[in-house]
Design a protein around this motif. Structure first.
Motif, PDB file in Angstrom:
ATOM      1  N   ALA A 201      19.969  63.315  -1.862  1.00 48.71           N
ATOM      2  CA  ALA A 201      20.073  64.682  -2.370  1.00 48.71           C
ATOM      3  C   ALA A 201      21.387  64.839  -3.112  1.00 48.71           C
ATOM      4  N   SER A 202      21.530  65.982  -3.766  1.00 45.57           N
ATOM      5  CA  SER A 202      22.761  66.304  -4.487  1.00 45.57           C
ATOM      6  C   SER A 202      23.214  67.701  -4.069  1.00 45.57           C
TER       7      SER A 202
ATOM      8  N   ALA B  34      21.497  69.944 -11.289  1.00 46.04           N
ATOM      9  CA  ALA B  34      20.240  69.813 -12.026  1.00 46.04           C
ATOM     10  C   ALA B  34      19.289  68.895 -11.273  1.00 46.04           C
ATOM     11  N   PRO B  35      18.003  69.274 -11.139  1.00 39.41           N
ATOM     12  CA  PRO B  35      17.048  68.433 -10.432  1.00 39.41           C
ATOM     13  C   PRO B  35      16.775  67.142 -11.198  1.00 39.41           C
ATOM     14  N   VAL B  36      16.449  66.085 -10.457  1.00 41.18           N
ATOM     15  CA  VAL B  36      16.174  64.793 -11.063  1.00 41.18           C
ATOM     16  C   VAL B  36      15.182  64.062 -10.177  1.00 41.18           C
ATOM     17  N   GLN B  37      14.391  63.194 -10.783  1.00 42.12           N
ATOM     18  CA  GLN B  37      13.405  62.394 -10.061  1.00 42.12           C
ATOM     19  C   GLN B  37      13.718  60.917 -10.292  1.00 42.12           C
TER      20      GLN B  37
ATOM     21  N   HIS C 288      28.271  65.884  -9.855  1.00 40.34           N
ATOM     22  CA  HIS C 288      27.171  65.061 -10.358  1.00 40.34           C
ATOM     23  C   HIS C 288      26.705  64.026  -9.324  1.00 40.34           C
ATOM     24  N   GLY C 289      27.347  63.968  -8.184  1.00 42.02           N
ATOM     25  CA  GLY C 289      27.063  62.909  -7.222  1.00 42.02           C
ATOM     26  C   GLY C 289      25.787  63.142  -6.437  1.00 42.02           C
TER      27      GLY C 289
ATOM     28  N   SER D  41      15.020  66.746  -2.485  1.00 43.26           N
ATOM     29  CA  SER D  41      15.110  65.297  -2.586  1.00 43.26           C
ATOM     30  C   SER D  41      15.155  64.867  -4.057  1.00 43.26           C
ATOM     31  N   ALA D  42      16.014  63.904  -4.347  1.00 45.66           N
ATOM     32  CA  ALA D  42      16.119  63.388  -5.713  1.00 45.66           C
ATOM     33  C   ALA D  42      15.163  62.238  -5.968  1.00 45.66           C
ATOM     34  N   MET D  43      14.381  61.825  -4.967  1.00 50.40           N
ATOM     35  CA  MET D  43      13.436  60.729  -5.142  1.00 50.40           C
ATOM     36  C   MET D  43      12.127  61.253  -5.706  1.00 50.40           C
ATOM     37  N   ALA D  44      11.533  60.487  -6.591  1.00 58.24           N
ATOM     38  CA  ALA D  44      10.237  60.859  -7.141  1.00 58.24           C
ATOM     39  C   ALA D  44       9.188  60.816  -6.038  1.00 58.24           C
ATOM     40  N   GLY D  45       8.233  61.752  -6.098  1.00 60.43           N
ATOM     41  CA  GLY D  45       7.189  61.799  -5.090  1.00 60.43           C
ATOM     42  C   GLY D  45       7.304  63.033  -4.228  1.00 60.43           C
TER      43      GLY D  45
END
Length: 437
Positions: free
Chosen positions: A204-205, A210-213, A329-330, A349-353
């Motif tokens: 996570a951030s 900003a969200p990211v996958q 940004h971490g 969660s920053a992981m795709a899915g």
């Protein structure tokens, strides 16, 4: 004048003066008498104590000497009264063979009871050892615990005949249908299966970032120490990616900064197994044969960069937010219980899915989670007493587990019943089965 006054005073002293002088002289005499009596009493007391000590010492020694003489005399008379042993029996002392009529069990017989033999996967090893140590009774024998990966653990649990040495295993995946049928073939007719919980991580951030996958391959190419050369996949080079768009051109520009678990901790092992290894495996191609070499597996798949783009941080409610505040940004990698407790300060969660949850852990769709299963041969539980307590302790994982192993408790629907009330595992329970690494 003075001499005459003193002589007259001595011949006829005033009555008041005479009485006062007499009292003073009597008081001094009494003090001298009391001091003398005290001194005599101290000396007499010391002499009496020394005499009593000497007398008691002599009294203690005389019975011991008399007892020793008596024992020697008794032993001598007993030995003299024994009949002479035959010459043929002189090679084997009579004391070497225990009497069959003696009902008292020997110490060796008491301690010869076998203890439980347990195998755990590398992911669950620290968790199992810590939990069993906290639950062990003072007079019980600690179980023997060894680390075996799931494939080897299932093979050892269901080994044929006398080769079967394990009583139960704790593993990070469910038994497969083929493994279960192999157990049936080798004589394990009643297999007990208990689901104990999960181990899960979350990337996570900061809350408002900003969200990211990201994929596991993206994270690996961002934090690994060595990666394939994008221009020539057959070459392994030092990681030169400094932004996420260099890792994957579909990602937006963002400096790489990842805060992960401390080395030599259970969470670091989860990080290596659940994230780095799958990301490393994604790099295995025909152009990069180095990723298939076993001798280079740890070097390429577990080593992380040391140029401060990846930083180790202890998982605490103070250090994690401070790290993200210092670097907006971490990304931070924490276990799921910590994520739930501090969700107000962290992003999704920053992981795709799918998002992490007990439902996605159960169906295997969340990539950074693994189940924890316990398997045992029911017939060995009845024969080996020391395996029962570890089994009961492992079943009660949800009662107490320190928050440093990534352990996730089961919900009420998945909480197992008492193992004696749960029916044995059958082949139909494993078909169809979702493949969980």
């Amino acid at each position: 004048m003075n001499d005459e006054f003193l002589q007259s005073l001595r011949r006829d002293p005033p009555p008041q003066f005479a009485r006062r002088l007499k009292r003073q002289l009597q008081s001094q005499e009494a003090r001298r008498s009391w001091s003398l009596r005290t001194l005599l009493f101290v000396i007499a007391g010391s002499a009496f104590a020394a005499g009593m000590f000497f007398f008691e010492k002599q009294s203690d020694e005389q019975p011991q000497v008399a007892q020793s003489h008596t024992e020697v005399a008794t032993a001598t008379s007993t030995i003299s009264a024994l009949p002479a042993a035959p010459k043929a029996a002189t090679q084997i002392p009579a004391a070497a063979a225990p009497s069959p009529a003696d009902p008292t069990p020997s110490t060796e017989a008491i301690h010869s009871r076998p203890v439980a033999n347990i195998a755990t996967s590398s992911l669950t090893d620290a968790l199992v050892r810590s939990f069993l140590a906290s639950r062990q009774r003072p007079q019980s024998d600690a179980p023997r615990i060894q680390t075996l990966e799931p494939d080897a653990a299932f093979t050892a649990l269901c080994a044929p005949g006398n080769e079967r040495q394990l009583d139960l295993i704790v593993t990070s995946r469910r038994i497969s249908h083929a493994e279960f049928m192999n157990c049936r073939t080798n004589g394990v007719g009643r297999m007990i299966e208990l689901k104990l919980g999960y181990q899960a991580l979350v990337l996570a951030s900061a809350r408002h970032s900003a969200p990211v996958q990201l994929s596991v391959g993206d994270v690996y190419l961002a934090v690994a120490k060595q990666i394939p050369d994008a221009a020539d996949l057959s070459r392994i080079i030092a990681n030169t990616n400094f932004t996420w768009d260099q890792v994957n051109n579909k990602l937006a520009y963002r400096p790489i900064a990842v805060f992960g678990p401390m080395r030599d901790t259970p969470l670091r092992l989860l990080f290596e197994t659940l994230l780095l290894e799958p990301g490393c495996n994604a790099q295995r191609t025909s152009e990069a044969p180095q990723f298939t070499a076993p001798e280079r597996h740890a070097e390429l798949c577990h080593a992380v960069r040391d140029d401060r783009l990846y930083s180790e941080v202890e998982q605490t409610a103070i250090l994690i937010p401070q790290s993200l505040w210092a670097d907006p940004h971490g990304f931070v990698l924490v276990d799921y219980p910590f994520y739930l407790e501090n969700k107000s300060q962290l992003s999704a969660s920053a992981m795709a899915g799918p998002e992490p949850s007990l439902a996605t852990f159960a169906d295997g769709t969340y990539p950074l989670a693994r189940p924890i299963y316990l398997y045992a041969d029911d017939t060995r539980i009845g024969r080996i007493a020391d395996v029962f307590e570890p089994l009961q302790s492992l079943q009660r994982f949800g009662l107490w587990v320190p928050n440093r192993f990534g352990f996730v408790r089961l919900d009420e629907q998945e909480t197992p019943r008492h193992w004696r009330l749960k029916p044995p595992l059958t082949a139909s329970d494993l078909v169809p089965q979702r493949s969980v690494p």
